[in-house]
Write a protein that holds these residues in place. Structure first.
Motif, PDB file in Angstrom:
ATOM      1  N   GLY A  94      -9.253 -20.263  45.791  1.00 25.99           N
ATOM      2  CA  GLY A  94      -9.895 -19.770  44.950  1.00 25.99           C
ATOM      3  C   GLY A  94     -10.691 -18.742  44.754  1.00 25.99           C
ATOM      4  N   ILE A  95     -11.830 -18.474  46.238  1.00 30.32           N
ATOM      5  CA  ILE A  95     -12.632 -16.480  46.729  1.00 30.32           C
ATOM      6  C   ILE A  95     -11.007 -15.609  46.440  1.00 30.32           C
ATOM      7  CG2 ILE A  95     -13.090 -15.890  48.082  1.00 30.32           C
ATOM      8  CD1 ILE A  95     -13.298 -18.386  49.998  1.00 30.32           C
ATOM      9  N   GLU A  96     -11.835 -14.776  45.510  1.00 32.42           N
ATOM     10  CA  GLU A  96     -11.272 -13.063  45.568  1.00 32.42           C
ATOM     11  C   GLU A  96     -12.369 -12.222  45.697  1.00 32.42           C
ATOM     12  OE1 GLU A  96      -9.782 -11.520  41.221  1.00 32.42           O
ATOM     13  OE2 GLU A  96     -10.385 -13.848  41.045  1.00 32.42           O
ATOM     14  N   ILE A  97     -12.397 -11.218  46.035  1.00 31.79           N
ATOM     15  CA  ILE A  97     -12.669 -10.204  45.440  1.00 31.79           C
ATOM     16  C   ILE A  97     -12.832  -9.125  44.502  1.00 31.79           C
ATOM     17  CG2 ILE A  97     -13.820  -8.438  46.932  1.00 31.79           C
ATOM     18  CD1 ILE A  97     -13.525 -10.542  49.197  1.00 31.79           C
ATOM     19  N   ARG A  98     -13.532  -8.717  43.680  1.00 31.19           N
ATOM     20  CA  ARG A  98     -13.372  -7.781  43.302  1.00 31.19           C
ATOM     21  C   ARG A  98     -14.484  -6.606  43.108  1.00 31.19           C
ATOM     22  NH1 ARG A  98     -13.504 -11.526  37.641  1.00 31.19           N
ATOM     23  NH2 ARG A  98     -11.699 -12.295  38.353  1.00 31.19           N
ATOM     24  N   GLY A  99     -14.015  -4.953  43.471  1.00 33.72           N
ATOM     25  CA  GLY A  99     -14.668  -4.031  43.524  1.00 33.72           C
ATOM     26  C   GLY A  99     -14.176  -3.284  44.748  1.00 33.72           C
ATOM     27  N   ASN A 100     -15.137  -2.604  45.383  1.00 32.21           N
ATOM     28  CA  ASN A 100     -14.584  -1.741  46.139  1.00 32.21           C
ATOM     29  C   ASN A 100     -14.720  -1.915  48.073  1.00 32.21           C
ATOM     30  OD1 ASN A 100     -13.843   0.478  48.294  1.00 32.21           O
ATOM     31  ND2 ASN A 100     -14.124   1.938  46.802  1.00 32.21           N
ATOM     32  N   TRP A 101     -13.922  -3.112  48.254  1.00 35.22           N
ATOM     33  CA  TRP A 101     -14.329  -3.736  49.406  1.00 35.22           C
ATOM     34  C   TRP A 101     -14.282  -2.530  50.476  1.00 35.22           C
ATOM     35  CZ3 TRP A 101     -11.312  -5.755  53.053  1.00 35.22           C
ATOM     36  CH2 TRP A 101      -9.494  -5.377  53.466  1.00 35.22           C
ATOM     37  N   TRP A 102     -12.933  -1.307  50.242  1.00 30.70           N
ATOM     38  CA  TRP A 102     -13.519  -1.051  51.313  1.00 30.70           C
ATOM     39  C   TRP A 102     -14.630  -0.132  51.319  1.00 30.70           C
ATOM     40  CZ3 TRP A 102     -10.343  -1.562  55.450  1.00 30.70           C
ATOM     41  CH2 TRP A 102      -9.866  -0.568  56.425  1.00 30.70           C
ATOM     42  N   ASP A 103     -14.970   0.673  50.519  1.00 29.19           N
ATOM     43  CA  ASP A 103     -16.545   0.829  50.351  1.00 29.19           C
ATOM     44  C   ASP A 103     -18.224  -0.326  50.799  1.00 29.19           C
ATOM     45  OD1 ASP A 103     -15.315   3.533  51.317  1.00 29.19           O
ATOM     46  OD2 ASP A 103     -15.178   3.526  48.844  1.00 29.19           O
ATOM     47  N   MET A 104     -17.534  -1.484  51.121  1.00 34.35           N
ATOM     48  CA  MET A 104     -18.103  -2.737  51.147  1.00 34.35           C
ATOM     49  C   MET A 104     -19.028  -2.362  49.868  1.00 34.35           C
ATOM     50  SD  MET A 104     -17.708  -3.965  53.670  1.00 34.35           S
ATOM     51  CE  MET A 104     -18.424  -4.870  54.153  1.00 34.35           C
ATOM     52  N   ASP A 105     -19.008  -1.861  48.452  1.00 31.96           N
ATOM     53  CA  ASP A 105     -19.559  -2.604  47.017  1.00 31.96           C
ATOM     54  C   ASP A 105     -18.273  -3.739  46.442  1.00 31.96           C
ATOM     55  OD1 ASP A 105     -21.002  -2.419  45.374  1.00 31.96           O
ATOM     56  OD2 ASP A 105     -19.923  -0.276  44.431  1.00 31.96           O
ATOM     57  N   PHE A 106     -19.135  -4.804  45.995  1.00 30.25           N
ATOM     58  CA  PHE A 106     -17.479  -6.000  45.749  1.00 30.25           C
ATOM     59  C   PHE A 106     -18.379  -6.618  45.215  1.00 30.25           C
ATOM     60  CE2 PHE A 106     -17.409  -6.340  50.403  1.00 30.25           C
ATOM     61  CZ  PHE A 106     -17.431  -7.365  50.399  1.00 30.25           C
ATOM     62  N   GLN A 107     -17.471  -7.856  44.897  1.00 30.30           N
ATOM     63  CA  GLN A 107     -17.843  -8.804  44.650  1.00 30.30           C
ATOM     64  C   GLN A 107     -17.323 -10.244  44.786  1.00 30.30           C
ATOM     65  OE1 GLN A 107     -18.480  -9.365  40.353  1.00 30.30           O
ATOM     66  NE2 GLN A 107     -20.607  -8.864  39.358  1.00 30.30           N
ATOM     67  N   ALA A 154     -13.599  -1.742  61.028  1.00 27.57           N
ATOM     68  CA  ALA A 154     -14.004  -1.562  62.238  1.00 27.57           C
ATOM     69  C   ALA A 154     -12.325  -1.432  63.232  1.00 27.57           C
ATOM     70  CB  ALA A 154     -14.347  -2.054  63.239  1.00 27.57           C
ATOM     71  N   ASP A 155     -11.546  -2.055  63.022  1.00 26.04           N
ATOM     72  CA  ASP A 155      -9.415  -2.727  63.455  1.00 26.04           C
ATOM     73  C   ASP A 155      -8.949  -1.355  63.182  1.00 26.04           C
ATOM     74  OD1 ASP A 155      -8.072  -4.000  65.300  1.00 26.04           O
ATOM     75  OD2 ASP A 155      -7.069  -3.963  63.636  1.00 26.04           O
ATOM     76  N   GLN A 156      -9.438  -1.202  62.332  1.00 28.85           N
ATOM     77  CA  GLN A 156      -8.975   0.112  61.158  1.00 28.85           C
ATOM     78  C   GLN A 156      -9.017   1.100  61.467  1.00 28.85           C
ATOM     79  OE1 GLN A 156      -6.004  -0.377  59.081  1.00 28.85           O
ATOM     80  NE2 GLN A 156      -5.690   2.180  58.944  1.00 28.85           N
ATOM     81  N   ALA A 157     -10.065   1.367  61.403  1.00 29.81           N
ATOM     82  CA  ALA A 157     -11.008   2.691  62.482  1.00 29.81           C
ATOM     83  C   ALA A 157     -10.225   3.170  63.724  1.00 29.81           C
ATOM     84  CB  ALA A 157     -12.650   3.032  61.904  1.00 29.81           C
ATOM     85  N   ALA A 158     -11.194   1.867  64.853  1.00 30.23           N
ATOM     86  CA  ALA A 158      -9.939   1.990  66.097  1.00 30.23           C
ATOM     87  C   ALA A 158      -8.284   1.752  66.567  1.00 30.23           C
ATOM     88  CB  ALA A 158     -10.267   1.245  66.603  1.00 30.23           C
ATOM     89  N   ALA A 159      -7.683   2.039  65.378  1.00 27.04           N
ATOM     90  CA  ALA A 159      -6.545   1.996  64.638  1.00 27.04           C
ATOM     91  C   ALA A 159      -6.226   3.640  65.077  1.00 27.04           C
ATOM     92  CB  ALA A 159      -5.909   1.020  64.132  1.00 27.04           C
ATOM     93  N   SER A 161      -8.034   5.727  65.508  1.00 28.77           N
ATOM     94  CA  SER A 161      -8.754   7.086  66.223  1.00 28.77           C
ATOM     95  C   SER A 161      -7.819   7.434  67.499  1.00 28.77           C
ATOM     96  CB  SER A 161     -10.593   7.079  66.456  1.00 28.77           C
ATOM     97  OG  SER A 161     -10.183   5.454  67.291  1.00 28.77           O
ATOM     98  N   SER A 162      -7.060   5.437  67.643  1.00 27.23           N
ATOM     99  CA  SER A 162      -6.358   5.903  69.223  1.00 27.23           C
ATOM    100  C   SER A 162      -5.053   6.360  68.374  1.00 27.23           C
ATOM    101  CB  SER A 162      -6.155   4.190  69.744  1.00 27.23           C
ATOM    102  OG  SER A 162      -5.970   3.715  68.545  1.00 27.23           O
ATOM    103  N   GLY A 163      -4.562   7.056  67.261  1.00 26.65           N
ATOM    104  CA  GLY A 163      -3.372   7.214  67.432  1.00 26.65           C
ATOM    105  C   GLY A 163      -3.825   8.695  67.499  1.00 26.65           C
ATOM    106  N   GLY A 164      -4.407   9.438  67.885  1.00 25.84           N
ATOM    107  CA  GLY A 164      -3.658  11.262  68.493  1.00 25.84           C
ATOM    108  C   GLY A 164      -4.369  11.266  67.124  1.00 25.84           C
ATOM    109  N   SER A 165      -5.144  12.727  67.541  1.00 26.76           N
ATOM    110  CA  SER A 165      -4.842  13.578  66.469  1.00 26.76           C
ATOM    111  C   SER A 165      -4.924  15.431  67.191  1.00 26.76           C
ATOM    112  CB  SER A 165      -6.203  13.858  65.501  1.00 26.76           C
ATOM    113  OG  SER A 165      -7.903  14.018  67.097  1.00 26.76           O
ATOM    114  N   ALA A 166      -3.472  15.163  66.916  1.00 21.78           N
ATOM    115  CA  ALA A 166      -2.808  16.972  67.289  1.00 21.78           C
ATOM    116  C   ALA A 166      -3.199  17.664  66.560  1.00 21.78           C
ATOM    117  CB  ALA A 166      -1.465  16.564  67.572  1.00 21.78           C
TER     118      ALA A 166
END
Length: 166
Positions: A94-107, A154-159, A161-166
């Motif tokens: 029954g838990i739902e998130i509304r808002g921009n959870w990627w930018d940590m602005d949500f209910q 954090a997991d997404q950011a680590a993935a 950054s390790s994906g390589g930026s050529a």
């Protein structure tokens, strides 16, 4: 209504940080596993009793995180397959998130009722979040969700950054 604050240490390899109240007192301790499979984050109360556990599923094609509160699985955060932009879904009791959870602005809502609200605190060193608890019975769940979403980010950011930026 209760306000709590989460501030992660920017360079903490072990993923240790605290959740503080408005007066700056520690309310919860969060410890991430370091160099351990599966990756976990344990949330403990003031007496160091574990009240929530976040576990990243290992050997999964797409990232998936399980959130347990007081020994019961409450929700799952999983990445959906998408080509252009990372997209996650949250399944829970029954838990739902509304808002921009990627930018940590949500209910956070449970059965349509707002139980908590999260806002990123800008102009701070590291990631800092203000968490307003509107239903104090759901306090641990709200804190666990915020920590879990931050773990996903954090997991997404680590993935990325390790994906390589050529």
């Amino acid at each position: 209504m209760k306000q709590l604050y989460i501030k992660q240490r920017v360079f903490a390899l072990s993923g240790k940080f605290t959740v503080k109240d408005q007066q700056g007192n520690d309310v919860y301790y969060v410890e991430g596993s370091f160099m351990q499979i599966p990756k976990t984050f344990s949330i403990m109360n003031m007496t160091r009793d574990e009240v929530a556990l976040i576990t990243k599923k290992t050997f999964s094609f797409l990232p998936k995180f399980f959130v347990e509160v007081n020994g019961q699985e409450r929700l799952t955060i999983k990445k959906e397959f998408s080509i252009f932009k990372a997209r996650y879904t949250i399944d829970g009791t029954g838990i739902e998130i509304r808002g921009n959870w990627w930018d940590m602005d949500f209910q956070l809502l449970q059965h349509g009722e707002v139980i908590g609200q999260v806002n990123k605190v800008w102009f701070s060193w590291g990631d800092s979040y203000k968490v307003e608890i509107l239903d104090e019975e759901m306090e641990t769940v709200v804190i666990a969700v915020v920590v879990a979403i931050d773990c996903v980010k954090a997991d997404q950011a680590a993935a990325a950054s390790s994906g390589g930026s050529a």
